[in-house]
Design an enzyme around this catalytic site. Sequence first.
Site, PDB file in Angstrom:
ATOM      1  N   THR A 186      57.782 -11.884 -93.526  1.00 14.45           N
ATOM      2  CA  THR A 186      58.838 -11.880 -92.511  1.00 14.45           C
ATOM      3  C   THR A 186      60.145 -12.275 -93.200  1.00 14.45           C
ATOM      4  O   THR A 186      60.108 -12.842 -94.301  1.00 14.45           O
ATOM      5  CB  THR A 186      58.539 -12.905 -91.393  1.00 14.45           C
ATOM      6  N   GLU A 331      54.892  -8.982 -87.575  1.00 14.22           N
ATOM      7  CA  GLU A 331      53.590  -9.516 -87.157  1.00 14.22           C
ATOM      8  C   GLU A 331      52.782  -8.527 -86.322  1.00 14.22           C
ATOM      9  O   GLU A 331      51.619  -8.764 -86.025  1.00 14.22           O
ATOM     10  CB  GLU A 331      53.794 -10.816 -86.353  1.00 14.22           C
ATOM     11  N   LYS A 439      72.301 -20.763 -72.755  1.00 19.45           N
ATOM     12  CA  LYS A 439      72.031 -21.437 -71.484  1.00 19.45           C
ATOM     13  C   LYS A 439      73.340 -21.905 -70.899  1.00 19.45           C
ATOM     14  O   LYS A 439      74.026 -22.726 -71.487  1.00 19.45           O
ATOM     15  CB  LYS A 439      71.099 -22.635 -71.699  1.00 19.45           C
ATOM     16  N   TRP A 444      70.216 -18.481 -67.796  1.00 19.73           N
ATOM     17  CA  TRP A 444      70.228 -17.852 -69.109  1.00 19.73           C
ATOM     18  C   TRP A 444      71.135 -16.632 -69.099  1.00 19.73           C
ATOM     19  O   TRP A 444      71.085 -15.814 -68.183  1.00 19.73           O
ATOM     20  CB  TRP A 444      68.811 -17.374 -69.485  1.00 19.73           C
TER      21      TRP A 444
END
Length: 544
Positions: A186, A331, A439, A444
């Site tokens: 990654t 992944e 936030k 959000w």
Amino acid sequence: MLGLMQQHELNISRIIEFAAQCHGDGEIVSRRVEGDIHRTTYREVAARARKIANALDAMQVEQGQRVATLAWNGYRHMELYFGISSSGRVLHTLNPRLHPEQLAWIINHAEDTVLCFDTSFLPLIQAVHSRCPTVKHWIAMCDGAALPKESGIPGLIAYEDWIAGQPDTYDWPVVDENSAASLCYTSGTTGNPKGVLYSHRSTMLHSYAVVMPDAMCLSARDSVLPVVPMFHVNAWGLPYAAAMTGCKLVFPGPAMDGKSVYELIENEKVTLAAGVPTVWQMMLAHVQANGLRFSTMNRTVIGGSACPPAMIQAFQNDYKVEVLHAWGMTELSPLGSVCTLKNKHLAESPEAQLKRRQSQGRPIFGIELRIKGHEGQVLPWDGQQSGELQARGHWVVGEYFKGEGGEILDEGWFPTGDVAMIDGDGFMLITDRSKDVIKSGGEWISSIEVENIAMAHPAVAMAACIGMRHPKWDERPVVVVALKPNATLTRDELLAFYQGKTAKWQIPDDVLFVPAIPLGATGKMLKTKLRDQFKDYQLPSLSA
Ligand code: ADP
């Protein structure tokens, strides 16, 4: 009672042997580092993959040992993909966009034994080779005449010399389908990179899924251009999926600029191209500036980061190219979902269809998704509630290489770090990475939505939304913008452009102009760098 059917290990060698047998004359076209266009076939790639297997035997590279590549998309890289994994070794693709420190760390962590590299990466190899004691053989992917002289790399050999004397026959071993086939790290934006170790089985099942009609819909009649790199997440599995179907493959090599990509698409009659939004942005700019058209390309897979709606519209309305918006991650091998509409959606208004196409689409069979709320509760697929996205399936990571990070699953599900909502038809909308969520006043704000609006402005080349601390609201969004060449735009003009396009409290507080948005090793915006760059910045409402 058991079924009475034959059982065969799902081995990658089967893919290339199938391609050689049924699509022997199927074309593989590459723009090379040398600058020319090279043409070969599946038959030839398979023969040279067998030579590689023999060459690795001669070097006594054992089963399971890692053989690394540091290369652009091209036929030699394709041969290595199949020669290394099919013979039971593990293909480890290295990302040349990484910093040399990080590259050396990864090579050591993977304990690579052989490293094959394109000659354009010689400076990178020169910078790291003395720090990579596990690598016993360095191979420059060129012929003997082009081998760099006085490179300082001990024992450096040319790829063509390496395989030249080897037989082009090989008895592929039958390996346990769960054994490792390839390794990809990654990008490690937080902490050290982690290795995802794909198996023969996961790769094979992922390839079947990539080919499906509601995924990339590949067939022998396609001509496919993977602009997405083979050095990161196996070019979205396209080298395997293409060989499974025998479609023509077109590799761009190092030339990823709009003009070069466009020329390949036209000259090689490409029907499907796959890449991240930043690549298509360059190509669209070239096509628009020169009044060009696409004569064969009918669809393009766009993923890796959110595809701005303005790009979807330009492709579909101006060029009649269908955008397949896809989501995935290292992944997940990487494909998780693709946005293709169902019959009932074709009757919807163009606006509704565009909105749906902005979503990352439906999970492909073999991947299961769920979203989890703040309290850890599994949320319904109502298209309203958003939570952390988790995935499980045949090609989802179970643990990282060498157990890095410990136990990573949550009741068998992999937490993706993305925040999403899913509707009753399975369409998923990613609103953010959880670490990028803004936030504000207990709510959000989706940074992707803020960015998409800015990127719909004709003067904006790229936009990144980041949160800035605010004593009352916790955080407020600001949008960092890079303009197109020769374009002009003021802060107030862009803020006015937001009016009516989103709720008032979601409109950014400020616009910060930069010459270019920093990109990471996989072409994604590096928000960490931007946050760092603007760490002393004060929101206008606070600095008064
Ligand atoms: P990295 O190595 O940086 O994790 P990946 O290619 O694995 O590179 O990145 C995966 C992440 O990229 C996903 O978790 C998601 O945040 C983002 N991503 C991928 N495709 C999309 C998409 N279509 N829309 C929005 N985000 C996406």
